[in-house]
Enzyme design. Structure first.
Site, PDB file in Angstrom:
ATOM      1  N   HIS A 140      33.564  -2.107 -16.498  1.00 23.68           N
ATOM      2  CA  HIS A 140      33.545  -2.541 -15.099  1.00 23.68           C
ATOM      3  C   HIS A 140      32.227  -3.264 -14.835  1.00 23.68           C
ATOM      4  CE1 HIS A 140      34.234  -2.659 -10.830  1.00 23.68           C
ATOM      5  NE2 HIS A 140      33.135  -1.964 -10.589  1.00 23.68           N
ATOM      6  N   GLY A 155      27.144  -1.804 -11.967  1.00 16.31           N
ATOM      7  CA  GLY A 155      26.764  -1.070 -10.765  1.00 16.31           C
ATOM      8  C   GLY A 155      27.990  -0.501 -10.085  1.00 16.31           C
ATOM      9  N   ASP A 156      27.754   0.350  -9.080  1.00 16.99           N
ATOM     10  CA  ASP A 156      28.856   0.974  -8.358  1.00 16.99           C
ATOM     11  C   ASP A 156      29.707  -0.079  -7.655  1.00 16.99           C
ATOM     12  OD1 ASP A 156      27.963   3.437  -9.168  1.00 16.99           O
ATOM     13  OD2 ASP A 156      26.809   3.813  -7.338  1.00 16.99           O
ATOM     14  N   SER A 157      30.972   0.265  -7.443  1.00 17.07           N
ATOM     15  CA  SER A 157      31.882  -0.636  -6.733  1.00 17.07           C
ATOM     16  C   SER A 157      31.359  -0.903  -5.327  1.00 17.07           C
ATOM     17  CB  SER A 157      33.277  -0.001  -6.667  1.00 17.07           C
ATOM     18  OG  SER A 157      34.178  -0.849  -6.003  1.00 17.07           O
ATOM     19  N   GLY A 158      31.365  -2.185  -4.916  1.00 20.80           N
ATOM     20  CA  GLY A 158      30.929  -2.564  -3.584  1.00 20.80           C
ATOM     21  C   GLY A 158      29.440  -2.800  -3.454  1.00 20.80           C
ATOM     22  N   ILE A 159      28.688  -2.727  -4.545  1.00 16.30           N
ATOM     23  CA  ILE A 159      27.239  -2.889  -4.448  1.00 16.30           C
ATOM     24  C   ILE A 159      26.822  -4.352  -4.363  1.00 16.30           C
ATOM     25  CG2 ILE A 159      26.623  -3.067  -6.906  1.00 16.30           C
ATOM     26  CD1 ILE A 159      24.435  -0.923  -6.263  1.00 16.30           C
ATOM     27  N   GLY A 160      27.759  -5.283  -4.691  1.00 16.46           N
ATOM     28  CA  GLY A 160      27.451  -6.708  -4.542  1.00 16.46           C
ATOM     29  C   GLY A 160      27.410  -7.492  -5.841  1.00 16.46           C
ATOM     30  N   SER A 162      29.904  -9.136  -7.479  1.00 14.76           N
ATOM     31  CA  SER A 162      30.635 -10.402  -7.414  1.00 14.76           C
ATOM     32  C   SER A 162      29.936 -11.400  -6.495  1.00 14.76           C
ATOM     33  CB  SER A 162      32.071 -10.162  -6.925  1.00 14.76           C
ATOM     34  OG  SER A 162      32.779  -9.339  -7.828  1.00 14.76           O
ATOM     35  N   GLU A 204      36.533 -12.180  -7.250  1.00  8.81           N
ATOM     36  CA  GLU A 204      36.978 -11.529  -6.010  1.00  8.81           C
ATOM     37  C   GLU A 204      35.793 -11.314  -5.074  1.00  8.81           C
ATOM     38  OE1 GLU A 204      38.789  -7.304  -4.324  1.00  8.81           O
ATOM     39  OE2 GLU A 204      38.505  -7.584  -6.478  1.00  8.81           O
ATOM     40  N   ARG A 245       8.080  -0.688 -12.585  1.00 10.38           N
ATOM     41  CA  ARG A 245       7.315  -1.669 -11.816  1.00 10.38           C
ATOM     42  C   ARG A 245       6.480  -2.587 -12.702  1.00 10.38           C
ATOM     43  NH1 ARG A 245       4.414   0.877  -6.644  1.00 10.38           N
ATOM     44  NH2 ARG A 245       4.236  -1.375  -6.281  1.00 10.38           N
TER      45      ARG A 245
END
Length: 312
Positions: A140, A155-160, A162, A204, A245
């Protein structure tokens, strides 16, 4: 992972010529990427004959057949044409022995030819078959080509992911795959990623839906596959989560037998992720070429400490 490749696909992708048996191309299946160059078999030794492999004949093999009698050669060629043998390939524009042509036709096995050398066609066929028959893993994420480097954004779904990829495409970089990335190991050091066929060139964007990147941005905005050089993992920013950092972290992720360098980037309102990922790719390339900004910082710091110590 594909279980097999047809001889017709091999002809198309390795650019081989059909010498005989064109009507059998779709029926014969190749199930292994190993290539056989029959040597002992020409002497009549078939105890360990790898019949399931593509059989490759070059100058050495065909020269040996010219010293054999018609009866010997006919018997050997008939023995080599097993039901599971997918295809014969003859290199360097050599005309295959007529005994082979007859035996292959009786066994319904095609014979292919090429003008390139045996070593070159062996390499070309192996690379293609290993890519098609290699074990695959679905990940994913979003895979983009940034300045020639394959960067896998996770990264997690919906994190941006795409949306970030869309911004990178607008900045002139190329999309390989969105949402699902099919990866396979090409060799001991190379991991290759590509899009599933159903998702080719598609991206998407929540609120807009599915867009065709090739249609909107042109053929230069997409690429079919790329080696994965760097993984960028997006994480929601939290004051309790430590992030690198100075850039001296050496985190990696392993897929199959290949370890890929990985960096974690915190996601926070106001951060331009596309530019940050672009710079991460540029910095990775600089490090690969021997320039490390972290080492420069350490040297400058040590130099400053020494100067302050002298003044005291």
């Amino acid at each position: 992972m594909a279980d097999s490749v047809t001889v017709a696909e091999l002809v198309k992708n390795v650019r081989l010529n059909v010498y005989a048996g064109e009507k059998y191309l779709e029926d014969r299946l190749i199930t292994t990427s190993d290539i056989s160059r029959p040597g002992l078999e020409l002497t009549g030794y078939f105890d360990y004959y790898p019949a399931k492999r593509v059989q490759l004949l070059g100058i050495t093999e065909t020269s040996f057949t010219k010293k054999m009698t018609n009866k010997e050669l006919t018997k050997v060629m008939e023995e080599m044409c097993q039901p599971e043998t997918p295809v014969f390939v003859v290199s360097t524009n050599i005309e295959p022995p007529k005994q082979l042509v007859k035996a292959a036709e009786d066994a319904k096995i095609p014979i292919l030819g090429t003008k390139v050398t045996t070593s070159r066609v062996l390499s070309n066929m192996t690379n293609y078959l290993e890519g098609k028959l290699a074990e695959r893993q679905s990940i994913h994420g979003v895979l983009v080509d940034i300045y020639g480097l394959g960067v896998l954004i996770t990264g997690d779904s919906g994190i941006g992911k795409s949306e970030t990829a869309l911004e990178l495409i607008k900045r002139g970089h190329r999309l390989i795959a969105d949402d699902r990335v099919e990866v396979h190991q090409q060799d001991e050091q190379t991991l290759v990623g590509e899009a599933p066929k159903i998702l080719n060139h598609l991206l998407e964007i929540r609120g807009i839906g599915i867009i065709d990147v090739m249609n909107l941005f042109g053929a230069g905005a997409v690429r079919s596959q790329t080696p994965i050089d760097l993984i960028v993992h997006l994480e929601n920013w939290s004051p309790d989560t430590p992030f690198d950092r100075l850039g001296n972290g050496t985190e990696t992720s392993q897929f199959f037998d290949v370890e890929v360098p990985k960096v974690a980037i915190p996601v926070k309102t106001g951060r331009n992720l596309a530019i940050i990922i672009e710079v991460a790719a540029m910095n990775f390339r600089a490090r690969s070429m021997g320039y490390d900004a972290t080492k420069v910082f350490d040297e400058n710091l040590n130099s400053l400490i020494k100067e302050n110590s002298k003044e005291k």
